[in-house]
Design a protein around this motif. Structure first.
Motif, short mmCIF file in Angstrom:
data_model
loop_
_atom_site.label_atom_id
_atom_site.label_comp_id
_atom_site.label_asym_id
_atom_site.label_seq_id
_atom_site.Cartn_x
_atom_site.Cartn_y
_atom_site.Cartn_z
N MET A 133 -15.72 70.25 -2.07
CA MET A 133 -15.60 68.81 -2.30
C MET A 133 -15.66 68.04 -0.97
N HIS A 134 -15.00 68.59 0.05
CA HIS A 134 -15.04 68.00 1.40
C HIS A 134 -16.49 67.81 1.84
N GLU A 135 -17.29 68.85 1.66
CA GLU A 135 -18.67 68.79 2.13
C GLU A 135 -19.56 67.95 1.21
N VAL A 136 -19.41 68.15 -0.10
CA VAL A 136 -20.39 67.60 -1.03
C VAL A 136 -20.13 66.13 -1.36
N GLY A 160 -17.43 64.46 0.04
CA GLY A 160 -16.70 63.85 1.15
C GLY A 160 -17.64 63.30 2.22
N HIS A 161 -18.20 64.21 3.02
CA HIS A 161 -19.08 63.76 4.11
C HIS A 161 -20.27 62.95 3.61
N GLY A 162 -20.75 63.28 2.42
CA GLY A 162 -21.93 62.59 1.93
C GLY A 162 -21.66 61.17 1.46
N GLU A 210 -14.09 61.19 10.72
CA GLU A 210 -15.02 61.68 9.71
C GLU A 210 -14.45 62.90 8.98
N GLU A 211 -13.80 63.79 9.73
CA GLU A 211 -13.18 64.95 9.08
C GLU A 211 -12.03 64.52 8.17
N ALA A 212 -11.25 63.55 8.62
CA ALA A 212 -10.14 63.05 7.80
C ALA A 212 -10.68 62.46 6.50
N ASP A 234 -10.79 68.57 16.56
CA ASP A 234 -10.89 67.44 15.63
C ASP A 234 -10.34 67.73 14.24
N HIS A 235 -10.66 68.92 13.70
CA HIS A 235 -10.18 69.23 12.34
C HIS A 235 -8.65 69.35 12.33
N MET A 236 -8.10 69.89 13.40
CA MET A 236 -6.64 70.00 13.48
C MET A 236 -5.99 68.63 13.61
ZN LIG Z 1 -16.19 68.44 7.76
#
Ligand SMILES: [Zn+2]
Length: 657
Positions: free
Chosen positions: A422-425, A427-429, A453-455, A512-514
């Protein structure tokens, strides 16, 4: 696809300090058609051929250091056992992190030896026939003197990427990577960069010079070899992939941004190929400015069964977009085709391996994403290997109740794979810039961009996880939906605590992800009643106590994070991360480190990749490509380095032991 018996397989191979070394398996490869196997083979060689670029980007002396280390570990006769043991430990960490910096904390780790120890070991290796230096005129002593500060002194070039170096300090001067040389961020304010993504910026007698990564430019040798293998791949590619590969070759030849754009568009347009590759200067996390791309190579193929679920999400991307909990002016009226797939990785090099992501969404170019969409993948064999190598104690130690630990065991793998997708599909999109904002968000948000962007992507996943739509789409079993939501929310909250084990020094998070995960959980703690901090027997627990409050808070925070991105509000971004994401209490970290060390739990994982071999007939044509699993980090790393020094055949290293 066949699922082999995995019980007798080795996943966890060894521990090096706080790192787990895990073997990655790619079970579907053997049943690919020959044409796809041969295509994979050439792309695999292209991925290996560029690996040294990343070592050089991480630090100007990275390859020189690696040459010394590999000379010592392959020519150990007569070296003191204590010294050799320490060199071996350090070398493994060096391989896992592609250089002398911890990839998560961004800080340098050092060899716990004296200059004399190191010189003795290097001299012994030289006597044993090793060639140590990449410079022919240099003596062993000169070489060690040149490299000793990097090997031995933690205060020399201490940080690879420093996005928040403190008041009055410059982000580029405080960062020791090799993307810049002698350049400060303040000097770039009025400089127009022509090759932002793919150049090293240097100050030559006070003039700024872009050393372009392309054939005839910087990394000419490596890029030529990459391109050679990409050309070999062309006859086996589908028409749309062939188009993308030709565009990539063109970009490697010219280095021009217009050709990079053409490549991105062709790559996104290739929706049909079962085999795919990411090859080039892609992610910008290493650059504190968030502009320059780190080189990586990934080769993968589609896992059909798992792709079905993800495609159900992608097919409904517009449904989710229309219900994003943010101001309607940031909603996309037409979500362009998000291709979402579950893949199995055959090899990851450079910025993408041995440390790997579990999900990828590319290209990063916002303008192309808005017009042409993006490709989004979940790395299912990576997730699987993570799950199978995670010690049970990891779940139990940080769960408040046995119910929580049991939920994590039962649903953790499923919930994390789903939220990654879900994050990738979706989320980022998702989302778009505010009307009138034409500058790209990474330009506006600078060093805050990646974390924002990661958040955003994480929050979209957390927000929609409880939605009944997932049951309707057949992705989540309805009678376990609440349990799955609780599992993920509990895991997410726990993770903010557990991830502190990765930052063993300092009081600041760089990765960044952390940062984003720390920010989200600390924000929820401060702004909602969803999270309790509890103590028992001197141990701290983050406990998710109210899933409804959690989701409501996530929706509110997501609206603000999207506004920050959509308006490019850098001040608000900085504020958010400074308050909730960057700083942590070192006493709490020390407690977590003590708990994981007592249980010998790893902080992060490095992967040993599968190995491919081409079998040829007498005429030299490839008749099969075989996959095998080395189950040994050292063997694989030496093999990769030997490949970089030689020509186009992958051979086992001639270790002189
Ligand atoms: Zn990401």
């Amino acid at each position: 696809m066949e699922r082999r018996l995995t019980s007798d397989r080795r996943y966890l191979l060894e521990r090096v300090d706080d790192v787990a070394v895990v073997q990655l398996y790619a079970d579907g490869f053997a049943s690919l058609p020959l044409r796809d196997k041969v295509l994979t083979w050439h792309l695999y060689l292209a991925a290996l051929a560029g690996r040294d670029i990343y070592y050089d980007q991480r630090h100007a002396l990275g390859l020189d250091m690696r040459a010394v280390l590999e000379a010592i570990v392959t020519h150990p006769n007569g070296i003191d056992a204590r010294v050799l043991g320490e060199v071996t430990r350090y070398t493994k960490l060096f391989w896992i992190n592609s250089g002398p910096y911890n990839n998560i904390t961004a800080r340098k780790f050092v060899l716990r030896l004296t200059r004399e120890d190191l010189l003795d070991a290097a001299s012994a290796a030289a006597r044993n026939g090793a060639s140590l230096s990449r410079r022919s005129t240099e003596s062993v002593a000169q070489l060690i003197d040149r490299l000793a500060p990097m090997f031995l002194d933690a205060s020399v070039d201490p940080t690879v990427t420093s996005k928040t170096p403190g008041a009055g300090l410059d982000i580029l001067e405080a960062s020791s990577n090799n993307l810049y040389s002698g350049v400060s961020a303040s000097r770039l304010e009025n400089f127009v960069e022509r090759y932002g993504l793919n150049s090293r910026l240097t100050a030559d007698n006070g003039r700024l010079v872009e050393e372009v990564y392309r054939i005839g430019g910087r990394y000419d040798r490596e890029i030529r070899r990459v391109v050679g293998h990409l050309r070999d791949a062309l006859p086996f590619a589908t028409p749309s992939m062939g188009e993308a590969l030709r565009a990539l070759i063109r970009f490697y030849e010219t280095g021009e941004d217009a050709d990079r754009v053409a490549y991105d568009i062709a790559w996104v347009g290739d929706q049909e190929s079962r085999v795919d590759t990411v090859n080039g200067f892609i992610e910008v996390y290493m650059d504190p400015r968030g502009v320059k791309g780190a080189w990586e190579g990934i080769v993968s193929y589609v896992n059909d069964a798992k792709t079905r679920d993800i495609q159900a999400l992608a097919a409904n991307a517009q449904w989710f977009e229309d219900r994003m909990p943010w101001d309607p002016r940031f909603r996309k009226p037409d979500v362009a085709g998000v291709t979402a797939r579950a893949i199995e990785v055959v090899v990851e090099t450079g910025d993408s391996g041995p440390l790997t992501a579990v999900g990828i969404n590319l290209p990063n170019d916002q303008a192309i994403r808005e017009r042409y969409g993006s490709k989004s993948v979940s790395l299912t064999n990576v997730s699987d290997a993570y799950e199978r190598s995670t010690p049970e104690a990891m779940r139990v130690e940080f769960s408040w109740s046995t119910e929580e630990a049991e939920r994590a065991k039962k649903w953790g793998g499923f919930a994390q794979e789903l939220t990654t997708a879900m994050h990738e599909v979706i989320g980022h999109g998702s989302g778009r810039m505010a009307p009138g904002v034409t500058e790209a968000p990474h330009r506006l948000l600078g060093e805050q961009y990646s974390s924002i962007e990661e958040a955003r992507a994480d929050l979209v996943a957390l927000y929609f996880l409880p939605d009944a739509k997932l049951v309707e789409l057949g992705i989540v079993p309805g009678d376990h939906h609440d349990e799955i939501v609780s599992t993920e929310y509990e895991y997410y909250v726990r993770n903010a605590l557990v991830q502190l084990r990765r930052v063993r020094e300092g009081t600041q998070i760089e990765e960044d992800h952390m940062r984003n995960r720390q920010m989200i959980v600390n924000w929820l703690r401060a702004q909602t009643l969803a999270v309790d901090v509890r103590r028992r027997d001197g141990n701290t627990y983050y406990v998710m106590v109210d899933a409804n409050a959690f989701r409501e808070g996530v929706g509110r925070l997501l609206a603000e994070v999207q506004r920050i991105k959509g308006e490019g509000d850098a001040a608000a971004a900085r504020d958010l991360f400074e308050t909730y994401g960057v700083h942590f209490d070192p006493a709490l970290r020390d407690e977590i480190v003590a708990r994981v060390d007592r249980l010998q739990l790893p902080s992060y994982t490095g992967f040993v990749m599968p190995r491919l071999d081409a079998r040829r007939d007498e005429a030299g044509a490839i008749v099969d490509v075989e996959i095998s699993y080395p189950c040994d980090l050292e063997t694989q790393m030496l093999e990769y380095s030997a490949f970089a020094r030689r020509d186009d055949v992958l051979e086992p290293p001639s270790a002189a032991r």
